[in-house]
Motif scaffolding. Structure first.
Motif, PDB file in Angstrom:
ATOM      1  N   GLN A  39     -26.282  -5.102 -42.003  1.00  0.00           N
ATOM      2  CA  GLN A  39     -27.584  -4.855 -41.367  1.00  0.00           C
ATOM      3  C   GLN A  39     -28.270  -6.175 -40.997  1.00  0.00           C
ATOM      4  OE1 GLN A  39     -28.889  -2.435 -44.623  1.00  0.00           O
ATOM      5  NE2 GLN A  39     -27.554  -0.754 -43.971  1.00  0.00           N
ATOM      6  N   ARG A  64     -32.647   1.982 -42.090  1.00  0.00           N
ATOM      7  CA  ARG A  64     -34.039   2.205 -41.667  1.00  0.00           C
ATOM      8  C   ARG A  64     -34.885   0.959 -41.932  1.00  0.00           C
ATOM      9  NH1 ARG A  64     -34.347   6.989 -44.274  1.00  0.00           N
ATOM     10  NH2 ARG A  64     -35.776   6.248 -45.877  1.00  0.00           N
ATOM     11  N   VAL A  65     -34.780   0.431 -43.133  1.00  0.00           N
ATOM     12  CA  VAL A  65     -35.646  -0.701 -43.492  1.00  0.00           C
ATOM     13  C   VAL A  65     -35.097  -2.021 -42.945  1.00  0.00           C
ATOM     14  CG1 VAL A  65     -36.677  -2.016 -45.391  1.00  0.00           C
ATOM     15  CG2 VAL A  65     -36.413   0.478 -45.585  1.00  0.00           C
ATOM     16  N   ASN A  66     -33.820  -2.260 -43.190  1.00  0.00           N
ATOM     17  CA  ASN A  66     -33.283  -3.577 -42.845  1.00  0.00           C
ATOM     18  C   ASN A  66     -32.998  -3.728 -41.356  1.00  0.00           C
ATOM     19  OD1 ASN A  66     -33.433  -4.155 -45.540  1.00  0.00           O
ATOM     20  ND2 ASN A  66     -31.262  -3.819 -45.950  1.00  0.00           N
ATOM     21  N   THR A  91     -41.228   1.108 -41.648  1.00  0.00           N
ATOM     22  CA  THR A  91     -40.269   1.997 -40.974  1.00  0.00           C
ATOM     23  C   THR A  91     -40.967   3.109 -40.198  1.00  0.00           C
ATOM     24  OG1 THR A  91     -40.024   3.557 -42.818  1.00  0.00           O
ATOM     25  CG2 THR A  91     -38.613   1.599 -42.844  1.00  0.00           C
ATOM     26  N   GLN A 142     -45.302  -2.551 -48.854  1.00  0.00           N
ATOM     27  CA  GLN A 142     -45.459  -1.138 -49.205  1.00  0.00           C
ATOM     28  C   GLN A 142     -46.666  -0.935 -50.104  1.00  0.00           C
ATOM     29  OE1 GLN A 142     -41.238  -0.736 -50.603  1.00  0.00           O
ATOM     30  NE2 GLN A 142     -41.499   1.285 -49.690  1.00  0.00           N
ATOM     31  N   ASP A 179     -28.673   5.135 -45.313  1.00  0.00           N
ATOM     32  CA  ASP A 179     -29.773   5.472 -44.403  1.00  0.00           C
ATOM     33  C   ASP A 179     -31.006   4.629 -44.687  1.00  0.00           C
ATOM     34  OD1 ASP A 179     -28.381   7.512 -43.013  1.00  0.00           O
ATOM     35  OD2 ASP A 179     -28.646   8.819 -44.742  1.00  0.00           O
ATOM     36  N   ASP A 218     -33.624  -0.884 -38.516  1.00  0.00           N
ATOM     37  CA  ASP A 218     -34.534  -0.238 -37.564  1.00  0.00           C
ATOM     38  C   ASP A 218     -35.934  -0.856 -37.583  1.00  0.00           C
ATOM     39  OD1 ASP A 218     -32.697   1.631 -36.501  1.00  0.00           O
ATOM     40  OD2 ASP A 218     -32.954   2.920 -38.253  1.00  0.00           O
ATOM     41  N   ALA A 219     -36.426  -1.208 -38.762  1.00  0.00           N
ATOM     42  CA  ALA A 219     -37.768  -1.783 -38.832  1.00  0.00           C
ATOM     43  C   ALA A 219     -37.798  -3.156 -38.170  1.00  0.00           C
ATOM     44  CB  ALA A 219     -38.247  -1.870 -40.284  1.00  0.00           C
ATOM     45  N   THR A 220     -36.708  -3.919 -38.302  1.00  0.00           N
ATOM     46  CA  THR A 220     -36.645  -5.226 -37.643  1.00  0.00           C
ATOM     47  C   THR A 220     -36.594  -5.046 -36.132  1.00  0.00           C
ATOM     48  OG1 THR A 220     -35.458  -6.124 -39.547  1.00  0.00           O
ATOM     49  CG2 THR A 220     -35.343  -7.390 -37.499  1.00  0.00           C
ATOM     50  N   ASP A 257     -45.850   1.147 -44.352  1.00  0.00           N
ATOM     51  CA  ASP A 257     -44.407   1.360 -44.346  1.00  0.00           C
ATOM     52  C   ASP A 257     -43.882   0.883 -42.990  1.00  0.00           C
ATOM     53  OD1 ASP A 257     -41.830   2.285 -44.201  1.00  0.00           O
ATOM     54  OD2 ASP A 257     -42.284   4.298 -44.951  1.00  0.00           O
ATOM     55  N   CYS A 305     -29.243  -7.626 -37.203  1.00  0.00           N
ATOM     56  CA  CYS A 305     -30.580  -8.145 -36.870  1.00  0.00           C
ATOM     57  C   CYS A 305     -30.478  -9.542 -36.261  1.00  0.00           C
ATOM     58  CB  CYS A 305     -31.466  -8.193 -38.111  1.00  0.00           C
ATOM     59  SG  CYS A 305     -31.945  -6.578 -38.725  1.00  0.00           S
TER      60      CYS A 305
END
Lengths: 320, 320
Positions: free
Chosen positions: A151, A96-98, A60, A39, A92, A100-102, A58, A155
Motif C-alpha cells: 500500500q 482504505r486507510v493506507n 477515510t 482519529q 480492506d 484510499d485515504a492518501t 476519519d 502511494c
C-alpha cells in the motif's frame, strides 16, 4: 505558514509538533498555524502566536479533508496509517486507510489547486522485499511481501505521478526502523528492537525474540523528525525524477545493540534481556533489508545518527 | 477450460484468440469456452466445440464483471487499458481504466473466491524510468515518468499482494515495444518503430522521427502472444516472490532495424523511409530503457525472438 499533520496524535506526530513549535519556523517562514488531525483529538500544546487546532476525524470518510484543504495549507505531513500488523490482518482496512485515504488527500490537493503545497508522506522499509541484493540502493525495486508495504509503495507511485504532473509538491521518505520508541511494547514485529533497550534502561526486563546476529536498519526518533522537517525545506525540483527514497539509517546487529547498552548502562542492564527465540517474529524481521546505500538522501542533505551509542544516549537524555 | 479476455477486440486480444483456438488447449486442458470482453463487441471466429461469447461492456462500471466472474473462469487475460498517450492526456481516464478497473477485477476475483483463477495482466516498459542503470534487471526499481507506467506499476503491486495473500493467482508480464504491429500508424510515441518497417514492406512511404542510433527493446507480436500463453501455464508458485517481470525482448537500434529491412526487402524499401527528427517523440522514446537482463523470464521458460531478421520475416509471412 500553515502546517497540517495527519496522524498527529501518534508518537511521531507528537514529536513533530513539539519540534516545529521549538523551531517556530519552517523553510524560513514563521509558523502561524498548526492543524492536528487524527482519529482522536490530539493534545494541543501551549504556543504563543501559533493558532493550533486539533480535530478528530476519519481520513477515510469521503470529503473529510475538504475543509482543511480549502484553507490552503502550505505543508501537509501525512503520517496517518494503520501499521503493518493491522494491514496484514485486515486487507480492506489497510487499503482504505493506507491507500484510499492518501489518494483522497492528493486528489483533494488537486481539486483545491494546491500545486505548491508540500505533501510529505512517511513510507517504510517494509516496502522492500523479494530477492534483494546484499546492499540496496535508490534504484532497488520495491517488491513488498506484506500488504502495508504494498500500500505504501502504491502511494509512492501515485504521489510521484501527481507531483510530476505539477498537481501537488509531493515528497516521500522511507523510514528505517525507529529505535528507541518510547512507551510500552506493541504488536509490531519490530517492537523488540526498542524494548530490549528501553526496558533495561528503565530497570525492567525485556525479551529478545531474534538471534543476536540479526541486522537491522535503524534511525532515532529525533533524526526521523529532523528528516521530516528537512523534507519540507528541500526544494521540490531536487526530489525529481522519483520523489521517494530511503533515509540514511545505520546498520546494526542485535548483538551490537546489546553491547552498546552494556557500554552505556552496564552488565546489569544487559542481564535484564531474556533470549526467547520466536520463529514468527524472526521470519518477519529478517526479511527486512538492513544495508542501504542512501545516496539520494545524503545528496539532498538528510542526516542519520552517527552511531548506535548516540541513539541510546539521546533516549536517556530525552526521558521525562 | 473457460478463458476470459478483456480488451479482446484489440490487436493483441485478437491474435491471442486466434492462437488459443489454433492450439485448442491451454495447460493441458481443452478450451471449451471463451468470453471476449471489450468496449465494442469483439469479432467471434468460428470454432468447433468452443463456446465463444463476445460482450460489449465498460470495465470501469461497478459490477460490470460480476456475471463473468460468477461463472468461475479458469484464466483471465486482462489486456484492457488506455494507452500511454491517452493516460497522459487524461489522468482521470487513465486511473479509472488502467487502475480502478484492474482493482475491481481482482477484488471481484476475491469476492467470487477465484483463488485458483490465473489472472494475467500486461504491463509495460513504460513502467520504468528515472535514473536507470546501463542494463536493467529484475530488481531495478519502477520509477515511471508517465501516468500510464505509474498506473501499471500500481496494478503490479496490487496483483502481487492479492496473489501473495492467496486471493487470486495473478501474473504480470511487462511487454517490450511490440514490433511490427499491423495496421496504420497511430498516436503512440512508438508507432514509428512499426511504421518504418511495415510501410516500406507494403510499398508505402514512412517517417522516422528519431536518430538512427536510438536503441529500443522489442518483441514480435507472435512472441508476445506465446508469452501470454506460456504465462498461463507456468505454475503460480514459480512467480513468487514478485509476480511481475520484463519479457525477454531484444535490443536493437533504429539503424539495425533499417539495415535488416535492407537485407530482407532491398535498398528501395529503405529509401522509402524519410528522416524527419521530432524532438517530442525522441524525448519520450529515448527515456525508455533498451537493455535488460531478463533472468527471471528466462528461468521461467519465456522466449524472445532470435534476432531482428526473424521479426521482419514473421511479419512478411503472416501478412494476409
Amino acid at each position: 505558514m500553515h502546517i497540517v499533520i495527519t496522524g498527529a496524535a501518534g508518537f511521531l506526530g507528537q514529536r513533530l509538533v513539539t519540534r516545529l513549535l521549538e523551531r517556530g519556523r519552517l523553510d524560513d517562514q514563521t509558523i502561524r498555524r498548526l492543524t492536528l488531525l487524527d482519529q482522536i483529538e490530539a493534545p494541543v500544546p501551549d504556543a504563543d502566536g501559533v493558532e493550533i487546532v486539533a480535530q478528530a476525524l476519519d481520513v477515510t470518510v469521503p470529503g473529510a479533508l475538504d475543509e482543511v484543504l480549502a484553507s490552503g495549507p502550505d505543508v501537509i505531513y501525512h503520517l496517518a496509517a494503520v501499521v503493518s500488523s493491522a494491514a496484514e490482518a485486515d486487507l480492506d482496512l489497510g487499503m482504505r486507510v493506507n491507500f484510499d485515504a492518501t489518494r483522497a488527500l492528493i486528489e483533494g490537493c488537486r481539486q483545491h489547486e494546491l500545486a505548491a503545497t508540500r505533501l510529505l508522506m512517511a513510507s517504510s522499509v517494509a516496502a522492500y522485499g523479494g530477492e534483494l541484493p546484499e546492499v540496496l540502493d535508490d534504484m532497488t525495486a520495491l517488491q513488498p511481501q506484506n500488504s502495508y508495504g504494498a500500500q505504501k509503495a502504491m502511494c509512492e507511485l501515485l504521489i510521484n505521478d501527481y507531483s510530476r504532473r505539477g498537481l501537488v509538491d509531493g515528497r516521500v521518505l522511507r523510514l528505517p526502523t525507529i529505535v528507541i520508541r518510547p512507551g510500552r511494547p506493541n504488536a509490531a514485529a519490530s517492537s523488540f528492537a526498542s524494548s530490549i533497550l528501553r526496558e533495561p534502561l528503565n530497570g525492567e526486563d525485556a525479551v529478545c525474540p531474534v538471534p543476536t546476529d540479526l541486522e537491522m536498519f535503524v534511525m532515532s526518533p529525533g533524526k526521523v523528525v529532523e528528516a521530516l522537517i528537512h523534507g519540507a525545506e528541500v526544494p521540490g525540483e531536487r526530489w525529481a525524477p522519483f520523489r521517494a527514497f530511503m533515509l540514511p539509517g545505520i546498520t546494526v546487529s542485535v548483538a551490537e545493540m546489546l553491547e552498546t547498552l552494556r557500554e552505556v548502562a552496564g552488565d546489569a542492564a544487559v542481564a535484564r534481556v531474556r533470549h526467547e527465540p520466536d520463529a514468527r517474529v524472526t521470519a518477519i524481521v529478517s526479511s527486512w533489508p538492513a544495508r542501504f546505500d542512501t545516496a539520494k538522501a545524503r545528496r539532498l542533505g538528510f542526516e542519520g545518527d552517527g552511531n548506535f551509542r548516540e541513539i541510546i544516549e539521546a533516549f536517556v537524555d530525552e526521558r521525562p
